[in-house]
Design an enzyme around this catalytic site. Structure first.
Site, short mmCIF file in Angstrom:
data_model
loop_
_atom_site.label_atom_id
_atom_site.label_comp_id
_atom_site.label_asym_id
_atom_site.label_seq_id
_atom_site.Cartn_x
_atom_site.Cartn_y
_atom_site.Cartn_z
N CYS A 38 0.84 -1.20 0.00
CA CYS A 38 0.00 0.00 0.00
C CYS A 38 0.87 1.25 0.00
O CYS A 38 2.05 1.20 0.38
CB CYS A 38 -0.89 -0.02 1.24
SG CYS A 38 -1.89 1.46 1.48
N THR A 40 0.60 3.49 2.11
CA THR A 40 0.98 3.67 3.52
C THR A 40 2.27 2.92 3.83
O THR A 40 3.13 3.43 4.56
CB THR A 40 -0.15 3.16 4.43
OG1 THR A 40 -1.34 3.91 4.17
CG2 THR A 40 0.23 3.31 5.90
N HIS A 43 5.10 4.99 2.69
CA HIS A 43 5.39 6.06 3.66
C HIS A 43 6.24 5.52 4.81
O HIS A 43 7.20 6.16 5.25
CB HIS A 43 4.09 6.65 4.21
CG HIS A 43 3.37 7.54 3.25
ND1 HIS A 43 3.87 8.76 2.85
CD2 HIS A 43 2.18 7.40 2.62
CE1 HIS A 43 3.02 9.33 2.01
NE2 HIS A 43 1.99 8.52 1.85
N CYS A 93 -13.36 0.55 18.42
CA CYS A 93 -13.50 0.32 19.87
C CYS A 93 -14.81 -0.37 20.24
O CYS A 93 -14.86 -1.09 21.24
CB CYS A 93 -13.36 1.64 20.62
SG CYS A 93 -14.76 2.79 20.45
N CYS A 96 -17.75 3.79 21.40
CA CYS A 96 -17.96 5.23 21.20
C CYS A 96 -19.32 5.44 20.52
O CYS A 96 -19.98 4.50 20.09
CB CYS A 96 -16.84 5.84 20.36
SG CYS A 96 -16.83 5.32 18.62
N ILE A 175 -5.78 3.60 -6.35
CA ILE A 175 -7.14 3.82 -5.85
C ILE A 175 -7.94 4.68 -6.82
O ILE A 175 -9.11 4.39 -7.11
CB ILE A 175 -7.10 4.43 -4.44
CG1 ILE A 175 -6.48 3.43 -3.45
CG2 ILE A 175 -8.51 4.82 -3.98
CD1 ILE A 175 -6.26 4.00 -2.06
N ASP A 195 -3.54 13.30 -13.92
CA ASP A 195 -2.31 13.00 -13.21
C ASP A 195 -1.16 13.56 -14.04
O ASP A 195 -1.40 14.19 -15.08
CB ASP A 195 -2.15 11.49 -12.98
CG ASP A 195 -1.31 11.16 -11.75
OD1 ASP A 195 -0.08 11.37 -11.81
OD2 ASP A 195 -1.87 10.70 -10.74
N LEU A 262 -10.62 11.85 -0.73
CA LEU A 262 -9.87 10.77 -0.08
C LEU A 262 -8.39 11.13 0.04
O LEU A 262 -7.73 10.77 1.02
CB LEU A 262 -10.02 9.47 -0.87
CG LEU A 262 -9.29 8.26 -0.28
CD1 LEU A 262 -10.05 7.73 0.94
CD2 LEU A 262 -9.13 7.15 -1.32
#
Length: 342
Positions: A38, A40, A43, A93, A96, A175, A195, A262
């Site tokens: 990904c 991410t 990164h 969680c 919440c 994506i 792009d 996004l």
């Protein structure tokens, strides 16, 4: 077990040997078959400012995967050993307000697989059974491994009615390209993607974009004229995080147009709010995937004939992971698959 980890506070990812994860009462133990790299993960590899603030070291990374259930916690129902699964990488969680209201993708206490807790670039992964998605038999492993980013595309694209609409997508990363394919599949009229990366613009053309525009060589206004568009785009999907791309999108939107965002821009981004107001634009932030409506839509889209296979451009065995990361970092790739089979 074998795993890819962020071991040092510097550029790189390292192959390591780590203990197998422990199975909790409400968990599944998944033997990983395939993973995907990904943005991410890039990164984290590059150890950029976000990673330095976010990633504890050491950390097993990765969150795009498909695998087989090999053990089940004693409280788990609805899964069996042998089930083929992918899974939601956002651990929520459950207590919440948003979780209790069924809006779990908006949980303020979200923990990320491969970001805040051990990830999927490993021989085995443990996740809560709630987060697992049982896969239909006719969804192949390679596509199942990219359900996480495909879900980002689906969540963003299907935020608004697309039938007969003209759509502008800024950012032809994997994506954005998958979002273009989704838009065409569900009935958009014109899907224009922008792009500066010619390799990825060509991928977008293969995936069904009406026009893939290199904004360093061509003006959007000219493309709109060629397509017979006189009033602007009805829907905008901002996938780039580039301020100039977002500014251009606002300029080219029709009055009353709808924008889903996004892409993550810099910490601050100035825009002409007068245009937003006087055009009556609607802007929606998108995070992750809706749990689990997006996941069911992903499976249904593939079962109804959506072909994502062109977006997968590189395949490597996990022992050759460095080649996979090099391909992703080059910008000359779509999705990169890492196989964990022996």
């Amino acid at each position: 077990m074998k795993a890819l980890s962020k071991l040092h506070k510097e550029v790189g990812i390292w192959m390591t040997d780590v203990p197998a994860p422990e199975l909790g009462h409400n968990d599944l133990l998944i033997k990983i078959r395939k993973t995907a790299i990904c943005g991410t993960d890039i990164h984290i590899y590059n150890w950029d400012e976000w990673s330095q603030k976010t990633i504890p070291v050491p950390m097993v990374v990765g969150h795009e995967y498909v695998g087989e259930v090999v053990a089940i916690g004693q409280e788990v129902r609805g899964f069996a050993v042998g089930d083929r699964v992918s899974g939601e990488g956002h651990i929520t969680c459950g207590h919440c307000r948003n979780c209790r209201a069924g809006r779990t993708h908006l949980c303020r206490n979200t923990i990320g697989v491969g970001v805040n807790r051990p990830g999927a670039f490993a021989e085995y992964l443990v996740i809560p059974a709630f987060n697992a998605f049982k896969l239909p038999d006719n969804v192949p492993d390679e596509l199942a491994a990219i359900f996480d980013p495909f879900g980002n595309a689906v969540h963003t694209a299907l935020s608004f009615d697309l039938v007969g609409e003209d759509v502008l997508i800024t950012g032809a990363g994997p994506i954005g390209i998958m979002a273009a394919a989704v838009c065409r599949h569900v009935g958009a009229r014109h899907v224009v993607i922008t792009d500066v990366n010619e390799y990825r613009l060509e991928l977008a053309r293969k995936m069904g974009a009406t026009r893939a525009v290199n904004v360093t060589k061509e003006q959007l206004s000219g493309v709109m004229s060629e397509l017979g568009m006189t009033e602007g785009f009805d829907v905008g999907l901002e996938m780039s995080g580039v301020p100039s791309a977002f500014q251009d999108m606002i300029d080219k939107m029709n009055h009353g147009g709808k924008i889903a965002m996004l892409g993550i821009p810099p910490a601050t981004m100035a825009i002409d709010w007068g245009k937003v107001i006087f055009k009556g634009l609607f802007i929606k932030g998108i995070y992750g995937r809706e749990m689990f409506e997006t996941w069911y839509k992903m499976a249904s889209l593939i079962q109804s004939g959506l072909d994502l296979s062109p977006i997968i451009t590189h395949r490597f065995h996990i022992d050759d992971f460095q080649q996979g990361f090099d391909a992703m970092r080059s910008g000359q790739s779509g999705k990169v698959i890492l196989s964990w089979d022996k």
